[in-house]
Design a protein around this motif. Structure first.
Motif, mmCIF file in Angstrom:
data_model
loop_
_atom_site.group_PDB
_atom_site.id
_atom_site.type_symbol
_atom_site.label_atom_id
_atom_site.label_comp_id
_atom_site.label_asym_id
_atom_site.label_seq_id
_atom_site.Cartn_x
_atom_site.Cartn_y
_atom_site.Cartn_z
ATOM 1 N N ILE A 171 0.845 -1.191 0.000
ATOM 2 C CA ILE A 171 0.000 0.000 0.000
ATOM 3 C C ILE A 171 0.883 1.244 0.000
ATOM 4 N N THR A 172 0.752 2.059 -1.033
ATOM 5 C CA THR A 172 1.552 3.274 -1.186
ATOM 6 C C THR A 172 0.652 4.496 -1.046
ATOM 7 N N THR A 173 1.072 5.433 -0.197
ATOM 8 C CA THR A 173 0.297 6.653 0.040
ATOM 9 C C THR A 173 1.099 7.866 -0.394
ATOM 10 N N SER A 174 0.450 8.742 -1.191
ATOM 11 C CA SER A 174 1.097 9.953 -1.715
ATOM 12 C C SER A 174 0.240 11.173 -1.429
ATOM 13 N N ASP A 175 0.883 12.327 -1.445
ATOM 14 C CA ASP A 175 0.179 13.603 -1.378
ATOM 15 C C ASP A 175 -0.510 13.803 -2.724
ATOM 16 N N ALA A 176 -1.826 13.869 -2.730
ATOM 17 C CA ALA A 176 -2.562 13.955 -3.995
ATOM 18 C C ALA A 176 -2.232 15.232 -4.754
ATOM 19 N N ALA A 177 -1.890 16.299 -4.041
ATOM 20 C CA ALA A 177 -1.615 17.572 -4.696
ATOM 21 C C ALA A 177 -0.279 17.574 -5.438
ATOM 22 N N THR A 178 0.707 16.875 -4.900
ATOM 23 C CA THR A 178 2.055 16.916 -5.488
ATOM 24 C C THR A 178 2.486 15.589 -6.100
ATOM 25 N N GLY A 179 1.805 14.499 -5.725
ATOM 26 C CA GLY A 179 2.222 13.176 -6.182
ATOM 27 C C GLY A 179 3.395 12.608 -5.418
ATOM 28 N N ASN A 219 3.227 0.904 3.188
ATOM 29 C CA ASN A 219 2.810 -0.092 4.160
ATOM 30 C C ASN A 219 2.684 -1.456 3.494
ATOM 31 N N GLU A 220 2.905 -2.495 4.284
ATOM 32 C CA GLU A 220 2.500 -3.834 3.889
ATOM 33 C C GLU A 220 1.626 -4.397 5.004
ATOM 34 N N TRP A 221 0.411 -4.771 4.633
ATOM 35 C CA TRP A 221 -0.565 -5.320 5.571
ATOM 36 C C TRP A 221 -0.739 -6.791 5.222
ATOM 37 N N THR A 222 -0.411 -7.675 6.160
ATOM 38 C CA THR A 222 -0.566 -9.105 5.935
ATOM 39 C C THR A 222 -1.732 -9.623 6.758
ATOM 40 N N SER A 223 -2.700 -10.206 6.073
ATOM 41 C CA SER A 223 -3.869 -10.776 6.726
ATOM 42 C C SER A 223 -3.779 -12.293 6.735
ATOM 43 N N PHE A 224 -4.223 -12.906 7.815
ATOM 44 C CA PHE A 224 -4.405 -14.353 7.867
ATOM 45 C C PHE A 224 -5.896 -14.613 7.736
ATOM 46 N N ILE A 225 -6.268 -15.422 6.751
ATOM 47 C CA ILE A 225 -7.676 -15.669 6.483
ATOM 48 C C ILE A 225 -7.949 -17.159 6.622
ATOM 49 N N LEU A 226 -8.653 -17.511 7.656
ATOM 50 C CA LEU A 226 -8.958 -18.894 7.963
ATOM 51 C C LEU A 226 -9.952 -19.497 6.977
#
Length: 307
Positions: free
Chosen positions: A133-141, A147-154
Motif C-alpha cells: 500500500i503506497t500513500t502519496s500527497d494527492a496535490a504533489t504526487g 505499508n505492507e498489511w498481511t492478513s491471515f484468512i482462515l
C-alpha cells in the motif's frame, strides 16, 4: 471478476489495484495523537500553532485502513470460501518516506493511496494475503509512506496459492525479542474509552471495537482495541525511550500482531537497543502471560543515542 472462484488464480489477482482518497486536517492529527496516549501538555502533538506540530509517525497506518476496506470488499471475488469474520490482521510493515504535510488552518490535505496484492500463501488452515500500500500527497504526487498489511484468512483453501513467502528483506523479516533484560520498559494504561477514541481518530468503524454483542459473536468477551492502535503506542514508547521523542528519527517498523488488547488493559512495551541504536526490537504485553505484539522492531535514522 464476476464468478465466485473455486481456486486461487495469482495471475488474475496480482494485476488488480485499488485506489482511495482520504483527507485530514489539524484536528485529525490532534485526535490521532491523543488516541495513542499523547500528553495534552505536549504542544508539539496537541497544538496546531506550535512550530513543531506533527503527527506521530504511525499516522501512516490510517490511509491503509480505507485501502484495506476496498481490498477486503473484493476478496470474495478472488478468494474461495472467503468470510469476513475469518479475516485477521497478522503482520504490519510501515516505512515513512517523509513527514506528513501539516495543513494550514481551515484547510485539508488529500492523500491518494493505492493497494495491490503482493502474494497469497497457503498456510493449510487458511491463507495469508500480503497487500502493498503506497500513500502519496494527492496535490504533489510525492510519496509519503509505504505499508505492507498481511492478513491471515482462515478456512480459505490454498489451491493455487504460493507455497512460501517471498524474501523482501526488512519487510518480511521477523525480529524475535533477545534473551536478555530489556534496555527500557514503558507502560500505558488504556482507558475504557480507548476503543471509541481510536475509532473516531482512525476512521476504522468496525463494530468489533465498540459493540459488546458483535465482539461476543467474534469469540471475544468484549470489544477489542484496534491492532494499529496498540502498535502505535509501542512506536511512541520506542521514540520516547530511544529518540527523546523525536518523530523525525523514525524510519520504519515491522510487527506481528499476536493477541487482542481490551480497553482498560495496561500495555507494557519492552525494548532492546541494537545495531548502535539504529534498530530497537520490542514486544508488547498485558500482564505476565499475554504477548499482544511480538517479533517487532522500529528502525531509526541516525542520531544521538538515548541510552
Amino acid at each position: 471478476m464476476s464468478n465466485k472462484p473455486t481456486t486461487i488464480d495469482l495471475t488474475k489477482i496480482k494485476p488488480l489495484t485499488w485506489t482511495v482518497q482520504t483527507k485530514y486536517n489539524a484536528s485529525s492529527i490532534i485526535t490521532y495523537n491523543l488516541a495513542l496516549g499523547a500528553s495534552g501538555t505536549d504542544l508539539s502533538l496537541c497544538f496546531e500553532g506550535h512550530p513543531s506540530f506533527h503527527a506521530l509517525p504511525t499516522f501512516g497506518t490510517l490511509p491503509v485502513i480505507s485501502a484495506m476496506g476496498a481490498v477486503t470488499k473484493s476478496m470474495p471475488d478472488f478468494l474461495p470460501s472467503f468470510q469476513s469474520h475469518n479475516h485477521v490482521h497478522g503482520e504490519h510493515y510501515l516505512e515513512l518516506k517523509r513527514p506528513f504535510p501539516i495543513p494550514k488552518p481551515g484547510e485539508e490535505v488529500t492523500l491518494e493511496t493505492t493497494a495491490k496484492v503482493l502474494e497469497v500463501v497457503d498456510r493449510r488452515s487458511g491463507v495469508t494475503v500480503c497487500v502493498a500500500i503506497t500513500t502519496s500527497d494527492a496535490a504533489t504526487g510525492s510519496e509519503i509512506c509505504y505499508n505492507e498489511w498481511t492478513s491471515f484468512i482462515l478456512r480459505v483453501p490454498g489451491a493455487g496459492a504460493a507455497t512460501h513467502s517471498l524474501d523482501r528483506g526488512a519487510m518480511s523479516k521477523i525480529y524475535p525479542s533477545p534473551d536478555r533484560k530489556p534496555n527500557a520498559v514503558r507502560e500505558f494504561r488504556t482507558s475504557p474509552e480507548q476503543g471509541a477514541l481510536y475509532r473516531a481518530a482512525s476512521g476504522d468503524l468496525n463494530a468489533l471495537h465498540i459493540d459488546p454483542e458483535v465482539a461476543k459473536k467474534g469469540g471475544f468477551p468484549g470489544p477489542i482495541l484496534t491492532g494499529t492502535a496498540t502498535l502505535g503506542v509501542g512506536v511512541r514508547h520506542v521514540l520516547e525511550a530511544f529518540a527523546d521523542g523525536d518523530a523525525g528519527r523514525f524510519k520504519g517498523m515491522k510487527v506481528r500482531l499476536s493477541k487482542p488488547v481490551f480497553p482498560g488493559d495496561v500495555v507494557r512495551t519492552e525494548m532492546w537497543r541494537e545495531e548502535g541504536g539504529r534498530v530497537v526490537r520490542y514486544r508488547q504485553c498485558v500482564g505476565d502471560e499475554r504477548v499482544v505484539m511480538k517479533d517487532a522492531a522500529v528502525f531509526l535514522h541516525e542520531g544521538k543515542a538515548n541510552l
